[in-house]
Scaffold this motif. Sequence first.
Motif, PDB file in Angstrom:
ATOM      1  N   ASP A  82       0.955  -1.095  -0.017  1.00  0.00           N
ATOM      2  CA  ASP A  82      -0.030  -0.023  -0.129  1.00  0.00           C
ATOM      3  C   ASP A  82       0.820   1.221  -0.017  1.00  0.00           C
ATOM      4  O   ASP A  82       2.034   1.250   0.018  1.00  0.00           O
ATOM      5  N   LEU A  83       0.279   2.386   0.032  1.00  0.00           N
ATOM      6  CA  LEU A  83       0.968   3.571  -0.027  1.00  0.00           C
ATOM      7  C   LEU A  83       1.788   4.061   0.913  1.00  0.00           C
ATOM      8  O   LEU A  83       2.769   4.876   0.733  1.00  0.00           O
ATOM      9  N   ASP A  84       1.477   3.462   2.145  1.00  0.00           N
ATOM     10  CA  ASP A  84       2.509   3.923   3.343  1.00  0.00           C
ATOM     11  C   ASP A  84       3.566   3.014   3.342  1.00  0.00           C
ATOM     12  O   ASP A  84       4.550   3.309   4.348  1.00  0.00           O
ATOM     13  N   GLN A  85       4.082   2.204   2.435  1.00  0.00           N
ATOM     14  CA  GLN A  85       5.171   1.440   2.444  1.00  0.00           C
ATOM     15  C   GLN A  85       6.031   1.582   0.863  1.00  0.00           C
ATOM     16  O   GLN A  85       5.793   1.370   0.003  1.00  0.00           O
ATOM     17  N   PRO A  86       6.928   2.503   1.045  1.00  0.00           N
ATOM     18  CA  PRO A  86       7.558   3.018  -0.227  1.00  0.00           C
ATOM     19  C   PRO A  86       8.455   1.761  -0.617  1.00  0.00           C
ATOM     20  O   PRO A  86       8.978   0.770   0.053  1.00  0.00           O
ATOM     21  N   VAL A  87       8.435   1.725  -2.165  1.00  0.00           N
ATOM     22  CA  VAL A  87       9.148   0.585  -2.685  1.00  0.00           C
ATOM     23  C   VAL A  87      10.131   1.227  -3.636  1.00  0.00           C
ATOM     24  O   VAL A  87       9.965   2.335  -4.445  1.00  0.00           O
ATOM     25  N   GLU A  88      11.017   0.312  -4.160  1.00  0.00           N
ATOM     26  CA  GLU A  88      11.968   0.662  -4.968  1.00  0.00           C
ATOM     27  C   GLU A  88      11.723   0.142  -6.451  1.00  0.00           C
ATOM     28  O   GLU A  88      12.370   0.737  -7.267  1.00  0.00           O
ATOM     29  N   GLY A  89      10.882  -0.718  -6.653  1.00  0.00           N
ATOM     30  CA  GLY A  89      10.640  -1.086  -8.039  1.00  0.00           C
ATOM     31  C   GLY A  89       9.528  -2.209  -7.650  1.00  0.00           C
ATOM     32  O   GLY A  89       9.102  -2.716  -6.940  1.00  0.00           O
ATOM     33  N   VAL A  90       8.663  -2.427  -9.114  1.00  0.00           N
ATOM     34  CA  VAL A  90       7.747  -3.120  -9.346  1.00  0.00           C
ATOM     35  C   VAL A  90       7.899  -4.216 -10.458  1.00  0.00           C
ATOM     36  O   VAL A  90       8.320  -3.411 -11.695  1.00  0.00           O
ATOM     37  N   SER A  91       7.905  -5.300 -10.581  1.00  0.00           N
ATOM     38  CA  SER A  91       8.053  -6.132 -11.976  1.00  0.00           C
ATOM     39  C   SER A  91       6.899  -6.943 -12.123  1.00  0.00           C
ATOM     40  O   SER A  91       6.554  -7.566 -11.169  1.00  0.00           O
ATOM     41  N   VAL A  92       6.488  -7.293 -13.152  1.00  0.00           N
ATOM     42  CA  VAL A  92       5.528  -8.146 -13.804  1.00  0.00           C
ATOM     43  C   VAL A  92       5.978  -9.059 -14.749  1.00  0.00           C
ATOM     44  O   VAL A  92       6.289  -8.355 -15.745  1.00  0.00           O
ATOM     45  N   MET A  93       6.060 -10.245 -14.582  1.00  0.00           N
ATOM     46  CA  MET A  93       6.374 -11.093 -15.663  1.00  0.00           C
ATOM     47  C   MET A  93       5.352 -12.174 -15.952  1.00  0.00           C
ATOM     48  O   MET A  93       4.629 -12.544 -15.030  1.00  0.00           O
ATOM     49  N   PRO A  94       5.316 -12.563 -17.419  1.00  0.00           N
ATOM     50  CA  PRO A  94       4.408 -13.936 -17.502  1.00  0.00           C
ATOM     51  C   PRO A  94       4.794 -15.053 -16.677  1.00  0.00           C
ATOM     52  O   PRO A  94       5.939 -15.617 -16.375  1.00  0.00           O
ATOM     53  N   GLY A  95       3.678 -15.558 -16.282  1.00  0.00           N
ATOM     54  CA  GLY A  95       3.992 -16.876 -15.558  1.00  0.00           C
ATOM     55  C   GLY A  95       3.530 -18.174 -16.272  1.00  0.00           C
ATOM     56  O   GLY A  95       3.680 -18.361 -17.644  1.00  0.00           O
ATOM     57  N   THR A  96       2.671 -19.068 -15.691  1.00  0.00           N
ATOM     58  CA  THR A  96       2.228 -20.183 -16.470  1.00  0.00           C
ATOM     59  C   THR A  96       0.616 -20.190 -16.171  1.00  0.00           C
ATOM     60  O   THR A  96       0.060 -19.688 -15.004  1.00  0.00           O
ATOM     61  N   ALA A  97       0.173 -20.765 -16.835  1.00  0.00           N
ATOM     62  CA  ALA A  97      -1.495 -21.276 -16.953  1.00  0.00           C
ATOM     63  C   ALA A  97      -2.271 -19.933 -16.789  1.00  0.00           C
ATOM     64  O   ALA A  97      -3.076 -19.797 -16.124  1.00  0.00           O
ATOM     65  N   GLY A  98      -1.811 -18.826 -17.528  1.00  0.00           N
ATOM     66  CA  GLY A  98      -2.516 -17.673 -17.685  1.00  0.00           C
ATOM     67  C   GLY A  98      -2.577 -16.870 -16.559  1.00  0.00           C
ATOM     68  O   GLY A  98      -3.460 -16.100 -16.319  1.00  0.00           O
ATOM     69  N   VAL A  99      -1.482 -16.567 -15.716  1.00  0.00           N
ATOM     70  CA  VAL A  99      -1.153 -15.792 -14.702  1.00  0.00           C
ATOM     71  C   VAL A  99      -0.065 -15.118 -14.838  1.00  0.00           C
ATOM     72  O   VAL A  99       1.019 -15.500 -15.534  1.00  0.00           O
ATOM     73  N   ALA A 100       0.149 -13.798 -14.093  1.00  0.00           N
ATOM     74  CA  ALA A 100       1.484 -13.075 -14.231  1.00  0.00           C
ATOM     75  C   ALA A 100       2.016 -13.181 -12.831  1.00  0.00           C
ATOM     76  O   ALA A 100       1.437 -13.418 -11.784  1.00  0.00           O
ATOM     77  N   GLU A 101       3.243 -13.209 -12.792  1.00  0.00           N
ATOM     78  CA  GLU A 101       3.980 -13.200 -11.497  1.00  0.00           C
ATOM     79  C   GLU A 101       4.579 -11.756 -11.144  1.00  0.00           C
ATOM     80  O   GLU A 101       5.061 -11.012 -11.937  1.00  0.00           O
ATOM     81  N   VAL A 102       4.086 -11.287 -10.120  1.00  0.00           N
ATOM     82  CA  VAL A 102       4.285  -9.950  -9.565  1.00  0.00           C
ATOM     83  C   VAL A 102       5.312 -10.047  -8.533  1.00  0.00           C
ATOM     84  O   VAL A 102       5.398 -10.769  -7.613  1.00  0.00           O
ATOM     85  N   GLU A 103       6.364  -9.044  -8.476  1.00  0.00           N
ATOM     86  CA  GLU A 103       7.275  -8.700  -7.497  1.00  0.00           C
ATOM     87  C   GLU A 103       7.627  -7.336  -7.134  1.00  0.00           C
ATOM     88  O   GLU A 103       7.699  -6.582  -8.151  1.00  0.00           O
TER      89      GLU A 103
END
Length: 286
Positions: free
Chosen positions: A206-227
């Motif tokens: 959420d907005l109260d936790q600063p982040v250094e980056g976000v990545s979204v990669m193709p996964g398997t079986a129609g889902v994405a892997e979010v980090e």
Amino acid sequence: MTEVATFAMSDQLLVVIDPVARRADGESVRIAKDVLSAGAATKVCLPDGPDEFARALARRGSRRPVVVGDDRALMRAVSLLHRQRELAECVLSVVPVGGALSLAGSLGVPTGAVAAARAVLDGVERRLDLLVDDSDGVVLGALRIPPLRDPAAPAVATAVAPGAGRPWLRTCQSLVRTLVPARVTSSAVPGPSRLRVEVDGATLVDLDQPVEGVSVMPGTAGVAEVEVRPVSVGAEASPLRAVGRTVTVSGAHFRYRADAAVSGPVRTRTWTVREGAWGLTVPASP
């Protein structure tokens, strides 16, 4: 990713040669054209720009489109076919030529002109997932949101050089420094982002936790892997991970890199995985 039927040598091909590829590596373009022409009936198009590129694809008829170009040419072709709502029924082939070829290689296409052209002729169709955003943009491979540029970064003072060997000048400069603030220049450096990241409706960060980056990669079986990589305080923070079909990012204005293209700034964007949304020709398995 699923491999399906092979192609007949009698297929008719529409070979669209991107102008950047012609300028970057004319020899590889010639080799690819010779291999394709020797193995199938081909119609070759040499568009001079994006508009002619789009018209060539739109007028392909029953011919199977083959793009000779780099990653940006591949992305352009997929985006055009998606917006024409013809991507699902069209099997796209690519012969990577140019500077940036990492995307095509990651999707299973050979990056050599001869091997890629032969795969066009006797390869197989591989169905691939696609990320589609709420502005009808597409992502073939990776989506990344880097740190923001921090407008409040500390300023750097520009010092006035002392007058060497001139006591009277040093005295004047000292007086000036006490009366006039030092000139400053802004040193914009990447800073943490404050973003809300939701995966299938559940909040990952959420907005109260600063982040250094976000990545979204193709996964398997129609889902994405979010980090999501949170800003570390003291010990290094562990990445937050999730998988899902829908990813929504919102918060302060942010830019994002979809494959090789940078978009934004936007305040919110939602990406949805479309399973097996497009077909790409790759070499047949041995």
